[in-house]
Design an enzyme around this catalytic site. Structure first.
Site, PDB file in Angstrom:
ATOM      1  N   ASP A   1      20.093  18.726   1.411  1.00 39.08           N
ATOM      2  CA  ASP A   1      20.713  17.777   0.493  1.00 39.08           C
ATOM      3  C   ASP A   1      19.623  16.802   0.036  1.00 39.08           C
ATOM      4  O   ASP A   1      18.544  16.739   0.637  1.00 39.08           O
ATOM      5  CB  ASP A   1      21.844  17.049   1.220  1.00 39.08           C
ATOM      6  CG  ASP A   1      22.444  15.944   0.385  1.00 39.08           C
ATOM      7  OD1 ASP A   1      22.731  16.199  -0.795  1.00 39.08           O
ATOM      8  OD2 ASP A   1      22.617  14.831   0.903  1.00 39.08           O
TER       9      ASP A   1
ATOM     10  N   ASP B   1      28.805  17.063   1.880  1.00 43.09           N
ATOM     11  CA  ASP B   1      28.000  18.089   2.555  1.00 43.09           C
ATOM     12  C   ASP B   1      28.764  18.775   3.688  1.00 43.09           C
ATOM     13  O   ASP B   1      28.355  19.841   4.155  1.00 43.09           O
ATOM     14  CB  ASP B   1      26.722  17.475   3.147  1.00 43.09           C
ATOM     15  CG  ASP B   1      25.834  16.855   2.089  1.00 43.09           C
ATOM     16  OD1 ASP B   1      25.676  17.483   1.030  1.00 43.09           O
ATOM     17  OD2 ASP B   1      25.319  15.756   2.315  1.00 43.09           O
TER      18      ASP B   1
END
Length: 618
Positions: A310, A507
């Protein structure tokens, strides 16, 4: 066995087996042999009964494990009166099972913390007043008050003039976003500014955040279970054991030889050495700030070939930082920071607080501003050291001083303009900066066998490209929603074992879907920490390096222990088949083998990562 009741059951079986063996041994030494045999058998029977039930359940699922060899050895020993050997095997088996449960006890976590991020109640307008009501009674059309710091509990439309929202946990957007009347707000967004009114457009069960929860649960349910290292050796070992035991009985006509083969074949090197090495690896990794939630994740971590990162809070720091200061007129750069920070002390805006923190970190002694007037989401005006100061967005400052005099900002950055005494004073460029040493980190990961490294972010393409410029990445994926991140993880499974690293709510589904999910634990959202298999306790991505190397070395030690232990066990089986070992002697020989492989497995406690140079954090 993964639940708390099952953990208590295996612990109880260990206690029963230990008491049976110890009590029977005392009786045998006192000359009461018949009673000792009964006690030994009584200590074995509960263990054997539970073991047989587990074996039947596994066979119904099409699984064949090491438990069959242990069950055969205990059954044969009881059948032919070798109760002491059976008791020794029962103790070794239950001890190994308890140890394995300890290693894997945190492998699965409930999603309660994910759900607790959103408030259980909301402040709803009703008949001219506010009332706290449960989320499940909120309906589309209701009007809610979202206070400063609150998380939006449902999707809705803003009815106030404006609001400042922190969307980092949902979209990866690192900078707070200003939304105006009529714009939509997603559940899970945090109010980073003044309170605002929200008109509900979806019930809580259909909201964006609830959808993310469902994605996480679906990803966890579809994720293939991690197979134990020991089980991958079990079928071959089972075939060799049964063949030798059958041959010994067939050719000699002596069933005790078969019992001796089965007893020494009890796969304690597999049952004990693997969890000991992996538990030691877990402990060693924790010493470096890497919390690995069980032996299965540690095994998988050792074999990762693809890494998906990420951006916000992972590849970057996740907080706005000053990347440059431009002074105008008679001011210096230090004075620009001084005046901006002094006035921003009056604002709770995240960018304002970042400017104040930067000034104080540089040793500035900031005075208390006077005559403060703040326009939420736009800027602040006031007096500092007797001078009229205005700080905020370029348009806000330009309206006060005629011109902010700023240049175009780079992608992903925010311009904070300053005006002093009616003239442009300069401006600060704020951005979510790349973590220091990122390029060296990626090189270190490739050196540990990670062949593919990708970026996956919900942020805009221009921001993603600007942040990753110069990094050796195999691909950059931007504008990803949580379900598209999951799809990317699933697609990358085709190329190898996938590790996903993230820190936001958005996420969490991808972390759950990956072979290994890694959460940045220091500031990570509860959702990602719960869904992840590994949590970095220190907010620094470089902890991946010692974590992966420790996992690789711990697995190597486990494999070495198994290979040596199985080799010695096979040699012992051959000796027993030839009639040179009784069942009790076989049990003792197996104990000596166990001691050897456990001592070797404990070497994992002394693993020293070669890629780590900084002091360890405990």
């Amino acid at each position: 066995m993964k639940s708390a009741p099952q953990d208590r059951l295996v612990t109880a079986l260990l206690i029963i087996a230990a008491l049976g063996l110890i009590t029977g041994s005392v009786l045998w030494l006192s000359g009461r042999v018949d009673t000792a045999n009964i006690v030994w058998a009584l200590g074995v029977c509960p263990v054997l009964a539970v073991l047989v039930i587990d074996i039947l359940r596994s066979l119904l699922k099409g699984e064949v494990g090491l438990d069959i060899v242990a069950a055969l050895s205990m059954s044969a020993a009881l059948l032919f009166g070798e109760t002491l050997a059976a008791a020794v095997v029962a103790l070794m088996y239950t001890g190994g099972t308890v140890l394995e449960h300890f290693a894997q006890g945190r492998a699965r976590r409930e999603m309660s913390a994910l759900l607790s991020r959103v408030p259980r109640t909301a402040a709803r307008y009703r008949d001219g007043s506010l009332e706290d009501v449960p989320l499940d009674v909120i309906a589309p059309g209701d009007m809610l008050l979202i206070r400063q710091g609150d998380v939006a509990p449902v999707d809705g439309t803003i009815t106030s003039d404006s609001a400042m929202l922190d969307l980092s946990a949902l979209t990866g957007e690192s900078m707070p976003v200003r939304v105006t009347s009529g714009q939509k707000v997603m559940s899970g967004a945090t109010n980073a500014g003044d309170a605002f009114d929200l008109q509900v457009t979806r019930a809580a069960a259909q909201s964006t955040f609830a959808g993310i929860v469902r994605l996480v649960e679906a990803a966890q349910a579809s994720k293939a279970p991690m197979s134990r290292l020991a089980d991958r050796w079990s079928l071959m070992f089972l075939v060799v054991t049964v063949t030798l035991a059958t041959a010994a009985w067939w050719f000699t006509g002596d069933p005790i030889r078969a019992v001796a083969v089965l007893v020494i074949a009890t796969p304690c090197p597999l049952i004990l050495a693997v969890p000991v090495a992996l538990v030691a690896g877990l402990s060693r990794a924790a010493h470096f700030g890497v919390l690995i939630k069980g032996a299965g994740p540690l095994e998988a971590l050792a074999r990762i070939t693809t890494l998906i990162l990420d951006k916000t809070g992972t590849l970057t720091d996740g907080r706005p930082q000053i990347v440059s200061i431009t002074a105008q007129g008679a001011l210096t750069q230090d004075e620009v920071l001084y005046f901006a920070a002094a006035l921003d002390q009056a604002s709770q805006h995240p960018i304002a607080q970042a400017i104040v923190a930067a000034a104080k970190a540089g040793g500035a002694n900031l005075p208390v501003p006077q005559s403060i007037v703040e326009t939420p989401g736009e800027g602040v005006a006031g007096t500092v050291d007797g001078r009229r100061v205005v700080v905020g967005g370029a348009d806000f400052v330009a309206a006060k001083v005629g011109s902010a005099g700023t240049d175009a900002a780079m992608a992903g950055s925010v311009i904070v303009a300053l005006g002093v005494d009616g003239k442009p004073g300069g401006y600060l460029v704020m951005a979510d900066a790349l973590r220091p040493g990122t390029a060296q980190l990626l090189a270190g990961l490739r050196g540990l066998g990670v062949g593919r490294i990708l970026l996956a972010t919900g942020d805009r393409r221009a921001v993603a490209d600007a942040v990753t410029q110069g990094l050796q990445l195999d691909a950059v994926h931007a504008d990803l929603t949580p379900d598209r991140k999951v799809a990317l993880v699933v697609a990358e499974h085709q190329t190898g074992r996938v590790m996903m690293v993230g820190d936001g709510v958005n996420d969490a589904p991808a972390l759950a879907a990956a072979d290994i999910g890694v959460a940045m634990g220091a500031r990570s959202a509860a959702a990602s920490a719960e869904a992840a298999d590994v949590v970095l306790l220190v907010d620094n991505l470089d902890r991946l390096l010692p974590g992966i190397e420790i996992a690789q070395k711990a697995r190597q030690i486990a494999v070495q222990s198994v290979a040596v232990g199985i080799g010695l066990s096979v040699a012992g089986m051959v000796v027993a088949a030839l009639g040179y070992l009784t069942p009790v002697q076989g049990a003792v020989a197996q104990e000596l083998i166990d001691v050897a492989v456990i001592l070797n497995a404990l070497r994992a406690l002394r693993i020293s990562p070669s890629v780590w140079t900084a002091p360890a954090t405990t």
